[in-house]
Design a protein around this motif. Structure first.
Motif, mmCIF file in Angstrom:
data_model
loop_
_atom_site.group_PDB
_atom_site.id
_atom_site.type_symbol
_atom_site.label_atom_id
_atom_site.label_comp_id
_atom_site.label_asym_id
_atom_site.label_seq_id
_atom_site.Cartn_x
_atom_site.Cartn_y
_atom_site.Cartn_z
ATOM 1 N N HIS A 15 -32.240 16.128 5.987
ATOM 2 C CA HIS A 15 -31.998 15.370 4.770
ATOM 3 C C HIS A 15 -31.991 13.873 5.118
ATOM 4 O O HIS A 15 -31.374 13.468 6.098
ATOM 5 C CB HIS A 15 -30.626 15.819 4.230
ATOM 6 C CG HIS A 15 -30.301 15.305 2.878
ATOM 7 N ND1 HIS A 15 -29.024 15.367 2.361
ATOM 8 C CD2 HIS A 15 -31.064 14.729 1.929
ATOM 9 C CE1 HIS A 15 -29.033 14.845 1.147
ATOM 10 N NE2 HIS A 15 -30.256 14.458 0.862
ATOM 11 N N GLY A 17 -30.746 10.197 4.654
ATOM 12 C CA GLY A 17 -29.456 9.655 4.206
ATOM 13 C C GLY A 17 -29.605 8.548 3.182
ATOM 14 O O GLY A 17 -29.243 7.397 3.433
ATOM 15 N N ASP A 47 -21.542 6.978 11.988
ATOM 16 C CA ASP A 47 -21.644 5.744 11.204
ATOM 17 C C ASP A 47 -20.307 5.000 11.354
ATOM 18 O O ASP A 47 -19.266 5.631 11.519
ATOM 19 C CB ASP A 47 -21.824 6.088 9.711
ATOM 20 C CG ASP A 47 -23.205 6.684 9.401
ATOM 21 O OD1 ASP A 47 -24.104 6.587 10.241
ATOM 22 O OD2 ASP A 47 -23.357 7.251 8.299
ATOM 23 N N ASP A 79 -23.309 12.574 9.991
ATOM 24 C CA ASP A 79 -22.765 12.028 8.748
ATOM 25 C C ASP A 79 -23.629 12.440 7.546
ATOM 26 O O ASP A 79 -24.821 12.687 7.681
ATOM 27 C CB ASP A 79 -22.706 10.498 8.825
ATOM 28 C CG ASP A 79 -21.732 10.025 9.890
ATOM 29 O OD1 ASP A 79 -20.529 10.150 9.686
ATOM 30 O OD2 ASP A 79 -22.194 9.552 10.952
ATOM 31 N N GLY A 80 -23.018 12.462 6.390
ATOM 32 C CA GLY A 80 -23.703 12.869 5.172
ATOM 33 C C GLY A 80 -24.480 11.745 4.502
ATOM 34 O O GLY A 80 -24.420 10.581 4.920
ATOM 35 N N ALA A 81 -25.193 12.109 3.447
ATOM 36 C CA ALA A 81 -26.148 11.204 2.804
ATOM 37 C C ALA A 81 -25.512 9.938 2.236
ATOM 38 O O ALA A 81 -26.099 8.862 2.290
ATOM 39 C CB ALA A 81 -26.892 11.949 1.711
ATOM 40 N N CYS A 83 -22.577 8.588 3.188
ATOM 41 C CA CYS A 83 -22.024 7.813 4.298
ATOM 42 C C CYS A 83 -23.139 6.970 4.939
ATOM 43 O O CYS A 83 -22.991 5.767 5.151
ATOM 44 C CB CYS A 83 -21.413 8.776 5.316
ATOM 45 S SG CYS A 83 -20.487 7.962 6.597
ATOM 46 N N HIS A 84 -24.273 7.618 5.196
ATOM 47 C CA HIS A 84 -25.433 6.901 5.757
ATOM 48 C C HIS A 84 -25.850 5.745 4.841
ATOM 49 O O HIS A 84 -26.152 4.652 5.311
ATOM 50 C CB HIS A 84 -26.619 7.854 5.895
ATOM 51 C CG HIS A 84 -26.686 8.584 7.207
ATOM 52 N ND1 HIS A 84 -25.988 8.201 8.332
ATOM 53 C CD2 HIS A 84 -27.416 9.678 7.587
ATOM 54 C CE1 HIS A 84 -26.279 9.030 9.331
ATOM 55 N NE2 HIS A 84 -27.129 9.942 8.909
ATOM 56 N N CYS A 99 -29.560 12.997 8.259
ATOM 57 C CA CYS A 99 -28.275 13.705 8.250
ATOM 58 C C CYS A 99 -28.421 15.068 8.928
ATOM 59 O O CYS A 99 -29.031 15.975 8.358
ATOM 60 C CB CYS A 99 -27.816 13.961 6.820
ATOM 61 S SG CYS A 99 -27.903 12.525 5.754
ATOM 62 N N ASP A 100 -27.836 15.200 10.106
ATOM 63 C CA ASP A 100 -27.813 16.507 10.775
ATOM 64 C C ASP A 100 -26.507 17.194 10.338
ATOM 65 O O ASP A 100 -25.640 17.489 11.136
ATOM 66 C CB ASP A 100 -27.861 16.297 12.290
ATOM 67 C CG ASP A 100 -28.276 17.563 13.019
ATOM 68 O OD1 ASP A 100 -28.651 18.534 12.342
ATOM 69 O OD2 ASP A 100 -28.211 17.569 14.255
ATOM 70 N N PHE A 101 -26.449 17.423 9.046
ATOM 71 C CA PHE A 101 -25.176 17.661 8.365
ATOM 72 C C PHE A 101 -24.947 19.134 8.030
ATOM 73 O O PHE A 101 -23.832 19.627 8.077
ATOM 74 C CB PHE A 101 -25.193 16.818 7.070
ATOM 75 C CG PHE A 101 -23.930 16.857 6.280
ATOM 76 C CD1 PHE A 101 -22.800 16.162 6.718
ATOM 77 C CD2 PHE A 101 -23.863 17.564 5.082
ATOM 78 C CE1 PHE A 101 -21.636 16.189 5.963
ATOM 79 C CE2 PHE A 101 -22.694 17.592 4.331
ATOM 80 C CZ PHE A 101 -21.569 16.900 4.777
ATOM 81 N N LYS A 104 -24.262 21.962 10.399
ATOM 82 C CA LYS A 104 -23.846 20.771 11.146
ATOM 83 C C LYS A 104 -24.358 20.755 12.594
ATOM 84 O O LYS A 104 -24.124 21.696 13.342
ATOM 85 C CB LYS A 104 -22.324 20.685 11.165
ATOM 86 C CG LYS A 104 -21.834 19.349 11.702
ATOM 87 C CD LYS A 104 -20.327 19.304 11.743
ATOM 88 C CE LYS A 104 -19.864 18.043 12.416
ATOM 89 N NZ LYS A 104 -18.533 18.196 12.945
#
Lengths: 159, 180
Positions: A15, A17, A47, A79-81, A83-84, A99-101, A104
């Motif tokens: 995804h 970010g 981040d 970190d999520g989208a 946050c990025h 995002c390697d979220f 995870k």
């Protein structure tokens, strides 16, 4: 363990970010999207940490230089989208942050760049050539910004 | 002593450099700095005190490393100091910029130039023509190639110093080298 030089880089789909939760294809990217370019992967722990901020700020200054070597740099953390997005805007970062979220750290694990104890990416660098082969991989101690010397040296060598 | 042997200066101190002190001094301290960076601002008086403490044993060299994407005035400030060098006022401008880090926009840069007796019109022209941009970029890339990873980055006698740079730490390191 990091993937050593000479091996094919494994595929990934992450995804972007950009602060969007739409499940649209344009909000995702994969290895194939960078085919024909040299790709620099900068895995980083989080981040908003000081070291990550200054490491990405340095790469941000060098995007034009990387482009001269036909190279694109992306940053990757768990970190999520949103946050990025906030981190990018705050630091005026021009590169993609991925995002390697979910799941995870899946990509980071594949690349040997995941710290299981802390649940974050290691500070690892990959340079992948236009054909998808790893040309350089390095993991820096968590608190040490590795700079860009070796990235540039690798790009000079493979161009 | 926190020296990184992997990272010697890619460009040794040379005739293009701005230096204070003798190139033959026992200690050469090179700083890669950004005029808008608050940490560089903290380092500025420490370097001055170091120069006082070690006198002619220390040669100080300043090279530009503006992080222009996070510090909007850093690049122009670096160019301003380089333009001031054309009038023999590099160090005066360097000091002024660090002493006025919060005011580095163009009107202020012009004012500083004027205060140093530089023709403001000529000064602005040189900035607008980006006469010194290449010089600043060359400094920057020499830093990247020497492993500079943030600002300030210090090199002592050609090698990257990664230890703390508060006055006592830096003083101790230099003293130890001199005692060798």
């Amino acid at each position: 363990m990091l993937i050593p030089q000479g091996q094919l880089a494994p595929d990934f789909r992450l995804h972007i970010g950009n602060g969007s939760l739409d499940n649209k294809p344009e909000n995702f990217t994969d290895l194939a999207a960078f085919k024909g370019k040299n790709l620099i992967l900068a895995f980083y722990p989080a981040d908003w940490s000081d070291v990550c901020g200054s490491q990405l700020a340095l790469y941000n200054e060098l995007l034009d230089v990387f482009a001269q070597y036909d190279a694109v740099l992306v940053g990757i953390s768990v970190d999520g989208a949103f946050c990025h997005k906030a981190f990018k805007e705050h630091n005026n970062l021009k590169m993609l942050l991925l995002c390697d979220f979910e799941p995870k750290g899946a990509m980071s694990k594949q690349y040997g760049a995941y710290n299981e104890t802390l649940g974050v990416c290691e500070r690892a660098i990959y340079v992948i050539d236009k054909s998808g082969y790893v040309q350089y991989s390095y993991v820096s101690p968590m608190g040490v910004n590795p700079g860009a010397k070796e990235i540039l040296e690798t790009l000079k060598k493979i161009n | 002593m926190n020296f990184s042997n992997e990272y010697p200066l890619s460009a040794s101190v040379n005739a293009q450099d701005h230096l204070q002190g003798s190139p033959n001094a026992q200690i050469t301290l090179v700083e890669y700095g950004d005029y808008q960076c608050p940490y560089c601002g903290q380092a500025y008086p420490i370097v001055k005190k170091m120069q006082e403490a070690f006198g002619d044993k220390l040669c100080f060299v300043f090279r530009n490393f503006p992080l222009s994407q996070i510090h909007e005035h850093a690049f122009a400030a670096a160019e301003a100091a380089e333009v001031a060098d054309d009038y023999g006022k590099f160090w005066e401008m360097h000091d002024t910029l660090y002493e006025h880090q919060r005011h580095l926009d163009l009107p202020h840069l012009m004012q500083y130039a004027q205060d140093l007796g530089i023709d403001a019109q000529e000064f602005v022209e040189k900035l607008r023509n980006n006469e010194k941009a290449q010089r600043v970029k060359t400094d920057f890339m020499s830093g990247v190639e020497s492993g500079v990873n943030g600002t300030p980055s210090f090199y002592i006698n050609n090698y990257k110093y990664d230890g703390p740079w508060d006055y006592n730490s830096l003083h101790k390191v230099i003293e130890a080298i001199l005692a060798h």
